[in-house]
Design a protein around this motif. Structure first.
Motif, mmCIF file in Angstrom:
data_model
loop_
_atom_site.group_PDB
_atom_site.id
_atom_site.type_symbol
_atom_site.label_atom_id
_atom_site.label_comp_id
_atom_site.label_asym_id
_atom_site.label_seq_id
_atom_site.Cartn_x
_atom_site.Cartn_y
_atom_site.Cartn_z
ATOM 1 N N GLY A 11 0.818 -1.214 0.000
ATOM 2 C CA GLY A 11 0.000 0.000 0.000
ATOM 3 C C GLY A 11 0.844 1.252 0.000
ATOM 4 O O GLY A 11 0.527 2.239 -0.683
ATOM 5 N N THR A 14 2.277 1.688 -3.509
ATOM 6 C CA THR A 14 1.244 2.170 -4.427
ATOM 7 C C THR A 14 0.986 3.652 -4.198
ATOM 8 O O THR A 14 0.837 4.422 -5.150
ATOM 9 N N ALA A 15 0.937 4.072 -2.944
ATOM 10 C CA ALA A 15 0.715 5.478 -2.630
ATOM 11 C C ALA A 15 1.849 6.346 -3.163
ATOM 12 O O ALA A 15 1.619 7.461 -3.650
ATOM 13 N N HIS A 18 1.459 6.275 -7.267
ATOM 14 C CA HIS A 18 0.230 6.793 -7.883
ATOM 15 C C HIS A 18 -0.307 8.059 -7.242
ATOM 16 O O HIS A 18 -0.980 8.835 -7.906
ATOM 17 N N PRO A 20 -2.568 10.337 -4.141
ATOM 18 C CA PRO A 20 -3.928 10.293 -3.590
ATOM 19 C C PRO A 20 -5.039 10.325 -4.652
ATOM 20 O O PRO A 20 -6.131 9.828 -4.425
ATOM 21 N N PHE A 22 -5.206 8.675 -7.318
ATOM 22 C CA PHE A 22 -5.469 7.299 -7.724
ATOM 23 C C PHE A 22 -6.533 6.669 -6.837
ATOM 24 O O PHE A 22 -7.481 6.052 -7.314
ATOM 25 N N TYR A 23 -6.392 6.862 -5.534
ATOM 26 C CA TYR A 23 -7.349 6.268 -4.599
ATOM 27 C C TYR A 23 -8.733 6.906 -4.732
ATOM 28 O O TYR A 23 -9.754 6.227 -4.625
ATOM 29 N N SER A 24 -8.783 8.199 -4.967
ATOM 30 C CA SER A 24 -10.072 8.871 -5.180
ATOM 31 C C SER A 24 -10.775 8.333 -6.409
ATOM 32 O O SER A 24 -11.985 8.086 -6.407
ATOM 33 N N GLU A 25 -10.003 8.145 -7.473
ATOM 34 C CA GLU A 25 -10.587 7.671 -8.732
ATOM 35 C C GLU A 25 -11.123 6.243 -8.608
ATOM 36 O O GLU A 25 -12.258 5.970 -8.998
ATOM 37 N N ILE A 26 -10.329 5.339 -8.042
ATOM 38 C CA ILE A 26 -10.801 3.956 -7.957
ATOM 39 C C ILE A 26 -11.921 3.829 -6.933
ATOM 40 O O ILE A 26 -12.801 2.992 -7.075
ATOM 41 N N GLY A 27 -11.933 4.691 -5.926
ATOM 42 C CA GLY A 27 -13.016 4.653 -4.941
ATOM 43 C C GLY A 27 -14.341 5.072 -5.543
ATOM 44 O O GLY A 27 -15.373 4.454 -5.304
#
Length: 74
Positions: A11, A14-15, A18, A20, A22-27
């Motif tokens: 994790g 990945t952070a 990619h 933050p 990235f996490y917003s988009e996949i969420g």
């Protein structure tokens, strides 16, 4: 190395690569997809199994109340 440690390291990597966004988009993609799946399932099934179980339970209670009233009258 434990599974927990491996997951944490993955994790973190990945952070780093990619960011933050990235996490917003996949969420947001996951949330919208889950909503569409739920709507389609509900429409296809009609009544859910929980609704049917509740109806059967209510019918059983109605029958028991009627039997109790008949017993009191006798």
């Amino acid at each position: 190395m434990t599974v927990e440690e491996a997951g944490r390291l993955g994790g973190e990597k990945t952070a780093e690569t990619h960011g933050p966004e990235f996490y917003s988009e996949i969420g947001s993609k996951g949330g919208s997809q889950r909503a569409r799946q739920h709507e389609g399932t509900k429409e296809a099934q009609g009544k859910t199994s929980l609704e049917e179980a509740g109806h059967r339970g209510g019918q059983r209670v109605r029958k028991l109340i009627a039997e109790g009233k008949n017993f009191e009258e006798e």
